[in-house]
Design an enzyme around this catalytic site. Sequence first.
Site, mmCIF file in Angstrom:
data_model
loop_
_atom_site.group_PDB
_atom_site.id
_atom_site.type_symbol
_atom_site.label_atom_id
_atom_site.label_comp_id
_atom_site.label_asym_id
_atom_site.label_seq_id
_atom_site.Cartn_x
_atom_site.Cartn_y
_atom_site.Cartn_z
ATOM 1 N N LYS A 1 -21.278 -6.846 3.952
ATOM 2 C CA LYS A 1 -20.428 -6.302 3.224
ATOM 3 C C LYS A 1 -20.117 -7.234 1.934
ATOM 4 C CE LYS A 1 -16.539 -4.407 4.913
ATOM 5 N NZ LYS A 1 -15.848 -3.368 5.732
ATOM 6 N N TYR B 1 -11.346 -6.253 10.234
ATOM 7 C CA TYR B 1 -10.615 -5.972 11.737
ATOM 8 C C TYR B 1 -10.623 -7.103 12.493
ATOM 9 C CZ TYR B 1 -11.721 -1.746 9.614
ATOM 10 O OH TYR B 1 -11.754 -0.460 8.890
ATOM 11 N N ALA C 1 -20.148 0.911 4.772
ATOM 12 C CA ALA C 1 -19.292 0.378 3.501
ATOM 13 C C ALA C 1 -20.200 -0.526 2.895
ATOM 14 C CB ALA C 1 -18.068 -0.318 3.782
ATOM 15 N N GLU D 1 0.980 -1.189 0.055
ATOM 16 C CA GLU D 1 -0.026 -0.057 -0.007
ATOM 17 C C GLU D 1 0.923 1.337 -0.107
ATOM 18 O OE1 GLU D 1 -3.691 -0.184 2.608
ATOM 19 O OE2 GLU D 1 -2.667 1.829 3.488
HETATM 20 P P1 FAD Z 1 -17.927 -0.473 7.723
HETATM 21 O O1 FAD Z 1 -17.594 -1.879 7.000
HETATM 22 O O2 FAD Z 1 -18.924 0.534 7.333
HETATM 23 O O3 FAD Z 1 -17.866 -0.792 9.271
HETATM 24 C C1 FAD Z 1 -17.709 0.528 10.183
HETATM 25 C C2 FAD Z 1 -18.421 -0.054 11.425
HETATM 26 O O4 FAD Z 1 -19.964 -0.054 11.243
HETATM 27 C C3 FAD Z 1 -18.105 -1.162 12.017
HETATM 28 O O5 FAD Z 1 -17.987 -1.113 13.553
HETATM 29 C C4 FAD Z 1 -18.814 -2.407 11.653
HETATM 30 O O6 FAD Z 1 -19.266 -3.238 12.628
HETATM 31 C C5 FAD Z 1 -20.146 -1.547 11.392
HETATM 32 N N1 FAD Z 1 -21.141 -1.726 10.479
HETATM 33 C C6 FAD Z 1 -20.822 -2.156 9.365
HETATM 34 N N2 FAD Z 1 -21.782 -2.420 8.303
HETATM 35 C C7 FAD Z 1 -23.015 -2.169 9.064
HETATM 36 C C8 FAD Z 1 -24.347 -2.302 9.061
HETATM 37 N N3 FAD Z 1 -24.893 -2.498 7.669
HETATM 38 N N4 FAD Z 1 -25.217 -2.056 9.901
HETATM 39 C C9 FAD Z 1 -24.866 -1.492 10.951
HETATM 40 N N5 FAD Z 1 -23.478 -1.311 11.456
HETATM 41 C C10 FAD Z 1 -22.537 -1.862 10.343
HETATM 42 N N6 FAD Z 1 -9.719 5.069 5.513
HETATM 43 C C11 FAD Z 1 -9.571 6.217 4.889
HETATM 44 O O7 FAD Z 1 -9.852 7.363 5.269
HETATM 45 N N7 FAD Z 1 -8.909 6.111 3.568
HETATM 46 C C12 FAD Z 1 -8.238 4.810 3.284
HETATM 47 O O8 FAD Z 1 -7.856 4.814 2.205
HETATM 48 C C13 FAD Z 1 -8.489 3.750 4.182
HETATM 49 N N8 FAD Z 1 -7.906 2.523 3.728
HETATM 50 C C14 FAD Z 1 -8.148 1.395 4.732
HETATM 51 C C15 FAD Z 1 -7.791 0.116 4.233
HETATM 52 C C16 FAD Z 1 -7.637 -0.908 4.877
HETATM 53 C C17 FAD Z 1 -7.301 -2.191 4.739
HETATM 54 C C18 FAD Z 1 -8.301 -0.821 6.560
HETATM 55 C C19 FAD Z 1 -8.494 -1.993 7.427
HETATM 56 C C20 FAD Z 1 -8.894 0.348 6.848
HETATM 57 C C21 FAD Z 1 -8.793 1.444 6.020
HETATM 58 N N9 FAD Z 1 -9.428 2.687 6.062
HETATM 59 C C22 FAD Z 1 -9.115 3.850 5.348
HETATM 60 C C23 FAD Z 1 -9.943 3.181 7.530
HETATM 61 C C24 FAD Z 1 -11.432 2.967 7.653
HETATM 62 O O9 FAD Z 1 -11.862 3.800 6.763
HETATM 63 C C25 FAD Z 1 -11.881 3.068 8.783
HETATM 64 O O10 FAD Z 1 -11.340 1.773 9.793
HETATM 65 C C26 FAD Z 1 -13.391 3.356 9.266
HETATM 66 O O11 FAD Z 1 -13.658 3.617 10.442
HETATM 67 C C27 FAD Z 1 -14.173 1.906 8.789
HETATM 68 O O12 FAD Z 1 -14.215 1.794 7.421
HETATM 69 P P2 FAD Z 1 -14.899 0.291 6.816
HETATM 70 O O13 FAD Z 1 -15.145 0.431 5.551
HETATM 71 O O14 FAD Z 1 -14.319 -0.948 7.567
HETATM 72 O O15 FAD Z 1 -16.515 0.545 7.606
#
Ligand code: FAD
Length: 294
Positions: A166, A146, A125, A17
């Site tokens: 997701k 995570y 997401a 990355e």
């Molecule tokens: P989600 O999958 O939406 O999850 C977030 C929270 O919501 C979790 O607690 C989950 O349990 C909960 N949740 C998910 N779906 C639902 C639903 N349908 N209903 C209720 N609750 C739900 N951040 C950046 O800004 N830019 C980046 O480029 C970036 N790259 C990353 C790359 C990786 C590999 C990782 C692991 C993280 C990255 N992040 C980045 C950080 C990320 O944006 C944060 O961790 C953010 O808080 C969560 O994103 P997510 O897509 O995992 O969210």
Amino acid sequence: MNIAKLYENKRTVYSMEVFPPKKTSALETVYNTLYGLRGIDVDYISVTYGAGGSKQQKEKTAEIASLIKKEYGIEPLSHLTCVGADKEELKAVLDNLKASGIQNILALRGDMPQDGSEKMAFSHADELVKFIKEYDPFFNVAGACYPECHPDAENLDKDIENLKKKVDAGVTHLTTQLFFDNEVFYAFREKVEKAGISVPIAAGVMPIVKQSQIERTVAMCGASIPTKFARIISKYASSPEALYQAGMSYTVDQITDLVANDVRGVHLYMMNNVEVAKYITNATQSLFASANKL
Ligand code: FAD
């Protein structure tokens, strides 16, 4: 190339990355990183997306991903968040990615703004994944996971329940938050499989090579520090050269163990550090070659 195909064709995929420079640094810094990486044996390179950044800042992600593809012939995975954007802005980003031939997106929510000031096209997401798939089936979509539980989630079981949404929305592989304890990853992988999630999971690892990285990294991602690693850090913390060497060796050991335990992918958080990326790649290349021969 669709990265989903890579995971179909290879037993263990190796990726790394890069991130666009912060506002204060020139774009050249990441261009220099990519130039330094030319010829490196990596399956794809992902490019982060600044959830809280300006429009110009965010546009750098597509620009860098495009350079990785066109100039270096390596497949890019472009990150995209739904925090800080509305649907029209997301559509514009997708159109721009497609015009640059970038097919692979890591769909993320992004970190929630503290003051609630940011626009948010979607709350999670999974909705972004659905949106991308519906807007244009050209795209292959990946997601984040995570092993030590997302900080907003009630507990790991609930987090995995949400992760399934997701994946059901169309994610073809997952990349983990970085971790230092492989046992935590193996326990997570088992739970995820039991929950009916069968897409490949790439394990995120990051070499700790500087004292300043330790607290910042742990505070940012909440990764637990196993005793073996804690001993290494405390022993070598005051000697930069020793810490550098020990941090690299720890990551090489971690990867050796992950590949031996049939991990489907290793994703290197290389912090735009060419020397780190080359060292780790050279030290682990034969492991990936061997895994992919079987
Ligand atoms: P989600 O999958 O939406 O999850 C977030 C929270 O919501 C979790 O607690 C989950 O349990 C909960 N949740 C998910 N779906 C639902 C639903 N349908 N209903 C209720 N609750 C739900 N951040 C950046 O800004 N830019 C980046 O480029 C970036 N790259 C990353 C790359 C990786 C590999 C990782 C692991 C993280 C990255 N992040 C980045 C950080 C990320 O944006 C944060 O961790 C953010 O808080 C969560 O994103 P997510 O897509 O995992 O969210």
